[in-house]
Design a protein around this motif. Structure first.
Motif, short mmCIF file in Angstrom:
data_model
loop_
_atom_site.label_atom_id
_atom_site.label_comp_id
_atom_site.label_asym_id
_atom_site.label_seq_id
_atom_site.Cartn_x
_atom_site.Cartn_y
_atom_site.Cartn_z
N LEU A 1 48.89 40.34 51.00
CA LEU A 1 47.99 40.77 50.79
C LEU A 1 47.70 41.54 49.50
O LEU A 1 46.55 41.82 49.16
N VAL A 2 48.67 41.41 49.24
CA VAL A 2 48.76 42.81 48.14
C VAL A 2 48.13 41.46 46.23
O VAL A 2 47.67 42.25 46.00
N THR A 3 48.86 40.76 46.72
CA THR A 3 48.24 39.18 45.16
C THR A 3 46.77 39.19 45.34
O THR A 3 45.61 39.24 44.48
N ARG A 4 46.64 39.23 47.05
CA ARG A 4 44.69 39.15 47.06
C ARG A 4 43.80 40.26 46.78
O ARG A 4 42.23 40.15 46.52
N ILE A 5 44.31 41.38 46.69
CA ILE A 5 44.33 42.99 46.38
C ILE A 5 43.78 43.04 44.59
O ILE A 5 43.33 43.11 44.07
N LYS B 1 35.68 38.96 44.95
CA LYS B 1 35.22 40.15 45.54
C LYS B 1 35.43 40.00 47.40
O LYS B 1 35.68 40.95 48.02
N ARG B 2 35.00 39.15 47.62
CA ARG B 2 34.78 38.75 49.29
C ARG B 2 36.37 38.87 49.53
O ARG B 2 36.76 39.66 50.67
N ILE C 1 38.25 42.05 52.76
CA ILE C 1 38.41 40.91 53.72
C ILE C 1 40.97 41.53 53.50
O ILE C 1 40.87 42.30 54.52
N ALA C 2 40.83 41.50 51.86
CA ALA C 2 42.24 42.18 52.54
C ALA C 2 42.89 43.62 52.13
O ALA C 2 43.25 43.82 52.82
N ILE C 3 41.79 44.42 51.71
CA ILE C 3 41.67 45.86 51.63
C ILE C 3 42.16 45.72 53.12
O ILE C 3 42.37 46.90 53.85
N ASN C 4 41.03 45.27 54.17
CA ASN C 4 40.17 45.60 55.14
C ASN C 4 41.79 45.12 56.46
O ASN C 4 42.11 46.41 57.29
N ALA C 5 42.39 44.30 56.00
CA ALA C 5 43.61 43.53 56.84
C ALA C 5 44.65 44.70 56.11
O ALA C 5 45.46 44.93 57.63
N PRO D 1 38.16 41.16 35.61
CA PRO D 1 37.75 42.12 36.16
C PRO D 1 36.96 41.64 37.50
O PRO D 1 36.38 40.21 37.66
N ILE D 2 36.83 42.06 38.32
CA ILE D 2 36.18 41.63 39.48
C ILE D 2 34.79 41.77 39.32
O ILE D 2 34.27 42.85 39.70
N LYS D 3 33.67 41.02 40.16
CA LYS D 3 32.91 41.43 39.68
C LYS D 3 31.91 41.66 41.50
O LYS D 3 32.18 41.17 42.15
#
Length: 225
Positions: A108-112, A125-126, A130-134, A222-224
């Motif tokens: 999850l860290v890497t996906r954030i 961003k999607r 999802i990773a943040i919520n998890a 940067p994340i769009k």
């Protein structure tokens, strides 16, 4: 030359192994793997880590990979990294705790931190959302445990705290609101007061400066959205 070599890259989870080596007071050499040059895929590096990742620890000419294995091995040799247990079940529970960091938190860290790596710029961003919520569920679990004790194992500092610290530090400033977890934040502050952690961070920062001077420092896009 040291008989202990840690292959690492700045920002990576190799910092966990660096912290535990520093906590043990062992002399070791940290060697930077230049991912932007593809060094991790070269046959010479894969002799130490066939998976082409970091960390890789070479201890007395024998290579070992994965933080969980490195921590467990060093603890068997030197002690001090995990609380002593009186039975195999409690020892297994300690390994389960380390695996919680490795197999639950770390993905999850890497996906954030680097969602574009998994989903491309258009879907980053999607994936991050999802990773943040998890992650919230697990950070709440950690925060609750730290609400009535200084360290993961009550009053005894351990390698588990080093791994938890890296997970916290890696998502901090990456779009994840760590301030929701005050006890975990306090844990991170206490970690950064430890001389061994400060030395490990200094190694990381030195490696980052080296790669930046060579034009090889990886910087997430940067994340769009």
């Amino acid at each position: 030359m040291s008989n202990i070599v840690l292959y690492m890259s700045p920002g990576s989870c190799a910092r966990v192994s660096a912290i535990v080596l520093e906590e043990l007071g062992l002399e070791f050499e940290s060697r930077v793997v230049r991912f932007m040059k593809g060094e991790h895929k070269q046959p010479q590096y894969k002799l130490n880590n066939p998976k082409g990742k970091v960390p890789a620890l070479v201890y007395n000419d024998q290579a070992l990979t994965e933080n969980v294995a490195i921590i467990t091995y060093l603890n068997k040799l030197h002690g001090k990294l995990l609380p002593e247990t009186g039975n195999e079940l409690d020892s297994a529970k300690q390994i389960a705790d380390l695996c919680f960091c490795n197999s639950t938190l770390h993905p999850l860290v890497t996906r954030i931190r680097m969602p574009s790596f998994f989903a491309g710029d258009e879907n980053a961003k999607r994936v991050q959302d999802i990773a943040i919520n998890a992650m919230d569920e697990f950070f709440h679990l950690i925060d609750d445990r730290l609400s009535h004790q200084d360290w993961w194992y009550k009053e005894q500092y351990s390698a588990m705290d080093a791994y938890l610290y890296w997970c916290f530090w890696r998502v901090q400033g990456a779009g994840y609101h760590v301030d929701k977890f005050p006890n975990y934040c306090e844990h991170a502050k206490k970690m950064e007061q430890r001389p061994a952690v400060q030395r490990a961070i200094a190694r990381d920062e030195q490696a980052a400066k080296l790669l930046e001077s060579e034009g090889l420092l990886f910087k997430p896009k940067p994340i769009k959205g």
